[in-house]
Design an enzyme around this catalytic site. Structure first.
Site, PDB file in Angstrom:
ATOM      1  N   ASP A 127     123.306   2.050 -53.791  1.00 28.15           N
ATOM      2  CA  ASP A 127     124.524   2.564 -53.158  1.00 28.15           C
ATOM      3  C   ASP A 127     124.265   4.026 -52.808  1.00 28.15           C
ATOM      4  OD1 ASP A 127     127.148   3.704 -52.685  1.00 28.15           O
ATOM      5  OD2 ASP A 127     127.996   1.936 -53.652  1.00 28.15           O
ATOM      6  N   SER A 136     144.316  -8.371 -45.849  1.00 35.13           N
ATOM      7  CA  SER A 136     143.239  -8.030 -44.924  1.00 35.13           C
ATOM      8  C   SER A 136     143.313  -8.765 -43.592  1.00 35.13           C
ATOM      9  CB  SER A 136     141.873  -8.301 -45.571  1.00 35.13           C
ATOM     10  OG  SER A 136     141.736  -9.671 -45.924  1.00 35.13           O
ATOM     11  N   HIS A 173     137.346 -17.295 -48.586  1.00 33.89           N
ATOM     12  CA  HIS A 173     137.750 -15.892 -48.780  1.00 33.89           C
ATOM     13  C   HIS A 173     138.729 -15.769 -49.946  1.00 33.89           C
ATOM     14  CE1 HIS A 173     138.278 -11.835 -46.444  1.00 33.89           C
ATOM     15  NE2 HIS A 173     138.288 -11.653 -47.754  1.00 33.89           N
ATOM     16  N   GLU A 196     134.962 -15.407 -39.156  1.00 33.36           N
ATOM     17  CA  GLU A 196     136.142 -15.892 -39.867  1.00 33.36           C
ATOM     18  C   GLU A 196     137.409 -15.683 -39.039  1.00 33.36           C
ATOM     19  OE1 GLU A 196     138.294 -14.287 -43.896  1.00 33.36           O
ATOM     20  OE2 GLU A 196     136.118 -14.537 -43.976  1.00 33.36           O
ATOM     21  N   ARG A 229     132.471  -8.572 -46.945  1.00 35.40           N
ATOM     22  CA  ARG A 229     132.981  -8.739 -45.589  1.00 35.40           C
ATOM     23  C   ARG A 229     131.969  -9.559 -44.799  1.00 35.40           C
ATOM     24  NH1 ARG A 229     137.233  -7.815 -47.345  1.00 35.40           N
ATOM     25  NH2 ARG A 229     138.716  -6.155 -46.809  1.00 35.40           N
ATOM     26  N   ASP A 283     131.680 -16.431 -49.293  1.00 30.76           N
ATOM     27  CA  ASP A 283     133.134 -16.479 -49.403  1.00 30.76           C
ATOM     28  C   ASP A 283     133.770 -15.848 -48.172  1.00 30.76           C
ATOM     29  OD1 ASP A 283     135.618 -16.920 -50.965  1.00 30.76           O
ATOM     30  OD2 ASP A 283     135.736 -14.731 -50.935  1.00 30.76           O
ATOM     31  N   GLY A 287     138.379 -12.998 -54.784  1.00 28.73           N
ATOM     32  CA  GLY A 287     139.233 -12.108 -55.566  1.00 28.73           C
ATOM     33  C   GLY A 287     140.593 -12.684 -55.890  1.00 28.73           C
ATOM     34  N   TYR A 288     140.785 -13.984 -55.659  1.00 25.94           N
ATOM     35  CA  TYR A 288     142.103 -14.594 -55.806  1.00 25.94           C
ATOM     36  C   TYR A 288     142.392 -15.028 -57.240  1.00 25.94           C
ATOM     37  CZ  TYR A 288     143.663 -14.829 -50.947  1.00 25.94           C
ATOM     38  OH  TYR A 288     144.127 -14.529 -49.693  1.00 25.94           O
ATOM     39  N   THR A 306     144.789  -4.787 -50.920  1.00 27.97           N
ATOM     40  CA  THR A 306     143.380  -5.130 -50.740  1.00 27.97           C
ATOM     41  C   THR A 306     142.524  -3.973 -51.226  1.00 27.97           C
ATOM     42  OG1 THR A 306     143.412  -4.189 -48.506  1.00 27.97           O
ATOM     43  CG2 THR A 306     143.855  -6.543 -48.712  1.00 27.97           C
TER      44      THR A 306
END
Length: 362
Positions: free
Chosen positions: A151, A50, A256, A239, A211, A234, A259-260, A71
């Site tokens: 949503d 990203s 960030h 950023e 984001r 995060d 998701g790591y 991503t």
């Protein structure tokens, strides 16, 4: 395969790139944030994350015909422009959904461990019910929490599907899982602003791992000053520029990396590998699982998740260590050094998802 080897320019932080691509193409690695047109001029494919802004200008005059982004989102890619240039784009929706869901639950229980036994008295609001939001909903329901969500494009059968205002008003914690969009009736840029915060309970805490620009930083700071709200970020609006003033107001801040997980990153690379092979008419037999080490069995499948999770969290993921590492990057000007931020992401010791330790993930 072509007579001459294919050439790939790849972000140096992608996982398992050599395993998936080395026998298919010549690979040159670059720092993702610094990839330039001169780097890709003779490449057939570009593999990114990203942090790389992929535009027609970046690829103009190059041989690139395939862009793969490991991503879940694509807001860093000019999809329309690349389509006009007849460049195929592939990404990896859902690749790290489980990792992000586990990050959110870890953040909640690190700050408020008593919530493990709260049952439906604790209401988790999820904004965005796509791959990540739906995965988080399933995990939260395993803990017995009440889960509500909103949503405009998704209705989940096992979640209370409410409108945005209702989620704001009823939630004890809100987790954000939307893409960044700037136009249209459901634009998410600054979705969380002064008006939004005014509709939330003062003690409702907020987690953003989607984001950064979805949350107005100034409105957030003003709100925390009034409510002392617990906030976990995060991702950040500016950023990798993060001020000490912002960090001082956050309960937890991480670079960030929600998701790591090793599985998430490997799965993302595998998804673009499969698309790459389809594009270039190559076989794609490889699976990431063969590259992962076995881990000790920590979970007891005979016990429910909520009876054992708190005791296991220190072994599964120490989120406070990531918070401390980010804060350690503050320089004398009261800002996190951008190179420190990128260094933390580049050298991040990828954590394993709970299933690796025996959790029976749904």
């Amino acid at each position: 395969m072509q007579d001459k080897p294919l050439k790939i320019i790849a972000d140096e932080n992608l996982a398992l790139t050599d395993y998936f691509f080395a026998d298919l193409a010549d690979i040159e690695y670059r720092a993702g944030r610094g990839i330039q047109a001169s780097d890709v001029h003779h490449a057939n494919a570009l593999l990114v994350r990203s942090v790389t802004k992929v535009t027609p200008a970046l690829l103009e005059g190059s041989a690139v015909e395939f862009v793969g982004s490991a991503t879940i989102g694509t807001d860093h890619i000019d999809l329309t422009g690349l389509a006009v240039a007849n460049i195929e784009v592939s990404h990896a929706p859902g690749c790290n959904a489980q990792a992000v869901a586990e990050y959110v639950v870890t953040a909640i229980l690190t700050l408020q461990p008593e919530k493990i036994h709260a049952g439906r008295d604790f209401c988790l609001g999820i904004v965005g019910l796509g791959n990540v939001g739906s995965r988080l909903a399933m995990l939260a329901q395993r803990l017995g929490w009440r889960v509500i969500g909103t949503d405009p494009n998704v209705q989940l059968p096992d979640v209370e599907n409410l409108n945005f205002a209702q989620v704001l008003a009823q939630s004890d914690a809100i987790s954000i899982h939307v893409p960044l969009t700037r136009t249209g009736i459901h634009a998410t840029y600054h979705l969380f602003n002064a008006d939004t915060f005014a509709q939330m309970k003062p003690d409702c805490f907020l987690i953003n791992s989607a984001r950064g620009e979805v949350v107005s930083e100034q409105a957030l700071l003003d709100d925390i000053a009034k409510t002392r709200r617990l906030v976990v970020l995060d991702v950040f609006e500016h950023e990798p520029v993060i001020s000490q003033n912002l960090l001082d107001h956050l309960a937890l801040a991480t670079p960030h990396i929600a998701g790591y997980s090793l599985e998430g990153k490997a799965r993302g690379t595998q998804m673009i590998y499969q698309a790459f092979c389809q594009h270039f008419n190559l076989d794609a037999p490889k699976q990431f699982e063969s590259q992962l080490a076995d881990m000790p069995e920590l979970f007891n499948s005979d016990q429910p998740l909520q009876t054992q999770l708190l005791a296991l969290l220190p072994q599964l993921y120490d989120i406070r260590a990531d918070d401390q590492a980010l804060r350690a990057g503050l320089n004398t000007e009261g800002m996190v050094d951008a190179t420190h931020f990128d260094y933390l992401r580049k050298t991040y010791p990828l954590r394993r998802e709970w299933a690796a330790y025996g959790d029976q993930v749904l």
